[in-house]
Write a protein that holds these residues in place. Sequence first.
Motif, mmCIF file in Angstrom:
data_model
loop_
_atom_site.group_PDB
_atom_site.id
_atom_site.type_symbol
_atom_site.label_atom_id
_atom_site.label_comp_id
_atom_site.label_asym_id
_atom_site.label_seq_id
_atom_site.Cartn_x
_atom_site.Cartn_y
_atom_site.Cartn_z
ATOM 1 N N ASP A 44 -32.622 -13.226 -25.146
ATOM 2 C CA ASP A 44 -33.658 -14.226 -24.910
ATOM 3 C C ASP A 44 -33.374 -14.944 -23.593
ATOM 4 O O ASP A 44 -32.466 -15.763 -23.486
ATOM 5 C CB ASP A 44 -33.687 -15.228 -26.063
ATOM 6 N N LEU A 45 -34.148 -14.626 -22.573
ATOM 7 C CA LEU A 45 -33.940 -15.227 -21.251
ATOM 8 C C LEU A 45 -34.246 -16.714 -21.226
ATOM 9 O O LEU A 45 -33.903 -17.409 -20.276
ATOM 10 C CB LEU A 45 -34.786 -14.505 -20.200
ATOM 11 N N ASN A 46 -34.905 -17.219 -22.280
ATOM 12 C CA ASN A 46 -35.229 -18.646 -22.347
ATOM 13 C C ASN A 46 -34.190 -19.445 -23.138
ATOM 14 O O ASN A 46 -34.302 -20.664 -23.237
ATOM 15 C CB ASN A 46 -36.613 -18.847 -22.974
ATOM 16 N N ALA A 47 -33.193 -18.766 -23.682
ATOM 17 C CA ALA A 47 -32.149 -19.461 -24.438
ATOM 18 C C ALA A 47 -31.353 -20.355 -23.489
ATOM 19 O O ALA A 47 -31.123 -19.995 -22.331
ATOM 20 C CB ALA A 47 -31.226 -18.462 -25.117
ATOM 21 N N PRO A 48 -30.924 -21.541 -23.960
ATOM 22 C CA PRO A 48 -30.212 -22.472 -23.072
ATOM 23 C C PRO A 48 -28.890 -21.932 -22.524
ATOM 24 O O PRO A 48 -28.478 -22.298 -21.436
ATOM 25 C CB PRO A 48 -29.973 -23.704 -23.954
ATOM 26 N N ASP A 49 -28.252 -21.043 -23.277
ATOM 27 C CA ASP A 49 -26.969 -20.504 -22.820
ATOM 28 C C ASP A 49 -27.104 -19.079 -22.294
ATOM 29 O O ASP A 49 -26.131 -18.338 -22.217
ATOM 30 C CB ASP A 49 -25.941 -20.559 -23.946
ATOM 31 N N CYS A 50 -28.294 -18.721 -21.895
ATOM 32 C CA CYS A 50 -28.573 -17.368 -21.414
ATOM 33 C C CYS A 50 -27.880 -17.102 -20.076
ATOM 34 O O CYS A 50 -27.784 -17.980 -19.221
ATOM 35 C CB CYS A 50 -30.076 -17.188 -21.263
ATOM 36 N N VAL A 51 -27.416 -15.890 -19.909
ATOM 37 C CA VAL A 51 -26.838 -15.463 -18.641
ATOM 38 C C VAL A 51 -27.998 -15.149 -17.695
ATOM 39 O O VAL A 51 -28.885 -14.369 -18.032
ATOM 40 C CB VAL A 51 -25.953 -14.213 -18.850
ATOM 41 N N SER A 52 -27.989 -15.757 -16.542
ATOM 42 C CA SER A 52 -29.085 -15.555 -15.584
ATOM 43 C C SER A 52 -29.052 -14.133 -15.038
ATOM 44 O O SER A 52 -27.995 -13.491 -15.038
ATOM 45 C CB SER A 52 -28.964 -16.554 -14.433
ATOM 46 N N PRO A 53 -30.194 -13.647 -14.564
ATOM 47 C CA PRO A 53 -30.215 -12.310 -13.959
ATOM 48 C C PRO A 53 -29.205 -12.170 -12.812
ATOM 49 O O PRO A 53 -28.558 -11.133 -12.670
ATOM 50 C CB PRO A 53 -31.655 -12.165 -13.453
ATOM 51 N N LYS A 54 -29.041 -13.215 -12.023
ATOM 52 C CA LYS A 54 -28.072 -13.183 -10.920
ATOM 53 C C LYS A 54 -26.643 -13.057 -11.458
ATOM 54 O O LYS A 54 -25.842 -12.269 -10.946
ATOM 55 C CB LYS A 54 -28.216 -14.450 -10.081
ATOM 56 N N ASP A 55 -26.329 -13.852 -12.500
ATOM 57 C CA ASP A 55 -24.995 -13.776 -13.097
ATOM 58 C C ASP A 55 -24.753 -12.413 -13.748
ATOM 59 O O ASP A 55 -23.643 -11.880 -13.699
ATOM 60 C CB ASP A 55 -24.803 -14.878 -14.136
ATOM 61 N N LEU A 56 -25.798 -11.852 -14.356
ATOM 62 C CA LEU A 56 -25.666 -10.549 -14.999
ATOM 63 C C LEU A 56 -25.295 -9.481 -13.974
ATOM 64 O O LEU A 56 -24.422 -8.652 -14.226
ATOM 65 C CB LEU A 56 -26.965 -10.171 -15.719
ATOM 66 N N ILE A 57 -25.913 -9.523 -12.819
ATOM 67 C CA ILE A 57 -25.598 -8.561 -11.753
ATOM 68 C C ILE A 57 -24.143 -8.724 -11.307
ATOM 69 O O ILE A 57 -23.426 -7.747 -11.088
ATOM 70 C CB ILE A 57 -26.578 -8.709 -10.572
ATOM 71 N N GLN A 58 -23.688 -9.966 -11.212
ATOM 72 C CA GLN A 58 -22.298 -10.217 -10.832
ATOM 73 C C GLN A 58 -21.349 -9.674 -11.909
ATOM 74 O O GLN A 58 -20.334 -9.053 -11.592
ATOM 75 C CB GLN A 58 -22.063 -11.709 -10.634
ATOM 76 N N ILE A 59 -21.682 -9.890 -13.172
ATOM 77 C CA ILE A 59 -20.855 -9.403 -14.280
ATOM 78 C C ILE A 59 -20.819 -7.876 -14.282
ATOM 79 O O ILE A 59 -19.759 -7.278 -14.503
ATOM 80 C CB ILE A 59 -21.370 -9.970 -15.619
ATOM 81 N N GLN A 60 -21.963 -7.245 -14.008
ATOM 82 C CA GLN A 60 -21.980 -5.789 -13.913
ATOM 83 C C GLN A 60 -21.057 -5.304 -12.794
ATOM 84 O O GLN A 60 -20.411 -4.267 -12.923
ATOM 85 C CB GLN A 60 -23.405 -5.285 -13.684
ATOM 86 N N GLY A 61 -20.991 -6.056 -11.720
ATOM 87 C CA GLY A 61 -20.062 -5.730 -10.640
ATOM 88 C C GLY A 61 -18.616 -5.800 -11.116
ATOM 89 O O GLY A 61 -17.787 -4.964 -10.745
ATOM 90 N N TYR A 62 -18.310 -6.788 -11.954
ATOM 91 C CA TYR A 62 -16.964 -6.885 -12.526
ATOM 92 C C TYR A 62 -16.683 -5.680 -13.416
ATOM 93 O O TYR A 62 -15.581 -5.119 -13.405
ATOM 94 C CB TYR A 62 -16.800 -8.162 -13.344
ATOM 95 N N PHE A 63 -17.681 -5.279 -14.222
ATOM 96 C CA PHE A 63 -17.506 -4.103 -15.081
ATOM 97 C C PHE A 63 -17.194 -2.879 -14.233
ATOM 98 O O PHE A 63 -16.300 -2.100 -14.554
ATOM 99 C CB PHE A 63 -18.766 -3.831 -15.912
ATOM 100 N N GLU A 64 -17.935 -2.718 -13.140
ATOM 101 C CA GLU A 64 -17.715 -1.559 -12.269
ATOM 102 C C GLU A 64 -16.322 -1.619 -11.643
ATOM 103 O O GLU A 64 -15.607 -0.619 -11.595
ATOM 104 C CB GLU A 64 -18.781 -1.499 -11.182
ATOM 105 N N ARG A 65 -15.931 -2.795 -11.196
ATOM 106 C CA ARG A 65 -14.596 -2.969 -10.607
ATOM 107 C C ARG A 65 -13.503 -2.607 -11.608
ATOM 108 O O ARG A 65 -12.514 -1.981 -11.259
ATOM 109 C CB ARG A 65 -14.420 -4.420 -10.161
ATOM 110 N N ASP A 66 -13.725 -2.963 -12.876
ATOM 111 C CA ASP A 66 -12.716 -2.727 -13.899
ATOM 112 C C ASP A 66 -12.610 -1.270 -14.319
ATOM 113 O O ASP A 66 -11.703 -0.909 -15.069
ATOM 114 C CB ASP A 66 -12.986 -3.615 -15.117
ATOM 115 N N THR A 67 -13.520 -0.413 -13.854
ATOM 116 C CA THR A 67 -13.430 1.010 -14.193
ATOM 117 C C THR A 67 -12.442 1.749 -13.306
ATOM 118 O O THR A 67 -12.080 2.880 -13.598
ATOM 119 C CB THR A 67 -14.804 1.711 -14.080
ATOM 120 N N VAL A 68 -12.007 1.119 -12.239
ATOM 121 C CA VAL A 68 -11.065 1.748 -11.320
ATOM 122 C C VAL A 68 -9.656 1.645 -11.913
ATOM 123 O O VAL A 68 -9.205 0.563 -12.278
ATOM 124 C CB VAL A 68 -11.110 1.059 -9.933
#
Length: 116
Positions: A44-68
């Motif tokens: 739910d993108l309207n939830a008060p504790d929702c991860v923003s689209p910008k933060d989600l992209i950053q987190i995905q970058g962390y996931f990718e970094r952690d695959t190395v």
Amino acid sequence: GNGKMTMRFLKRSLLDSWKITAGLAMKKVIKDETLCRELFFDEDLNAPDCVSPKDLIQIQGYFERDTVATIDLMDLAKKLPSKYTDENNGRATFLEFGKDASSGSVLPSLVIGAKD
């Protein structure tokens, strides 16, 4: 080791099992924002504790970094077993287990910490 848990997931929902497998084992959460959000965060993108689209992209970058891989297992294998281990039990000979703390011996545990 996770066979029983895997079977419970498969019996409960084949679709959810596929999403988990695709998202984690096939690393789809790195590129698929919808799947990443569904597996890890509130959809739910309207939830008060929702991860923003910008933060989600950053987190995905962390996931990718952690695959190395950060440990060269082939290099490590050349150095094992350590010349400082007991041939009979494989323990490090410089650690003295079972003595009291006042003797300066090391406790029978190993704590490893990492910092970004």
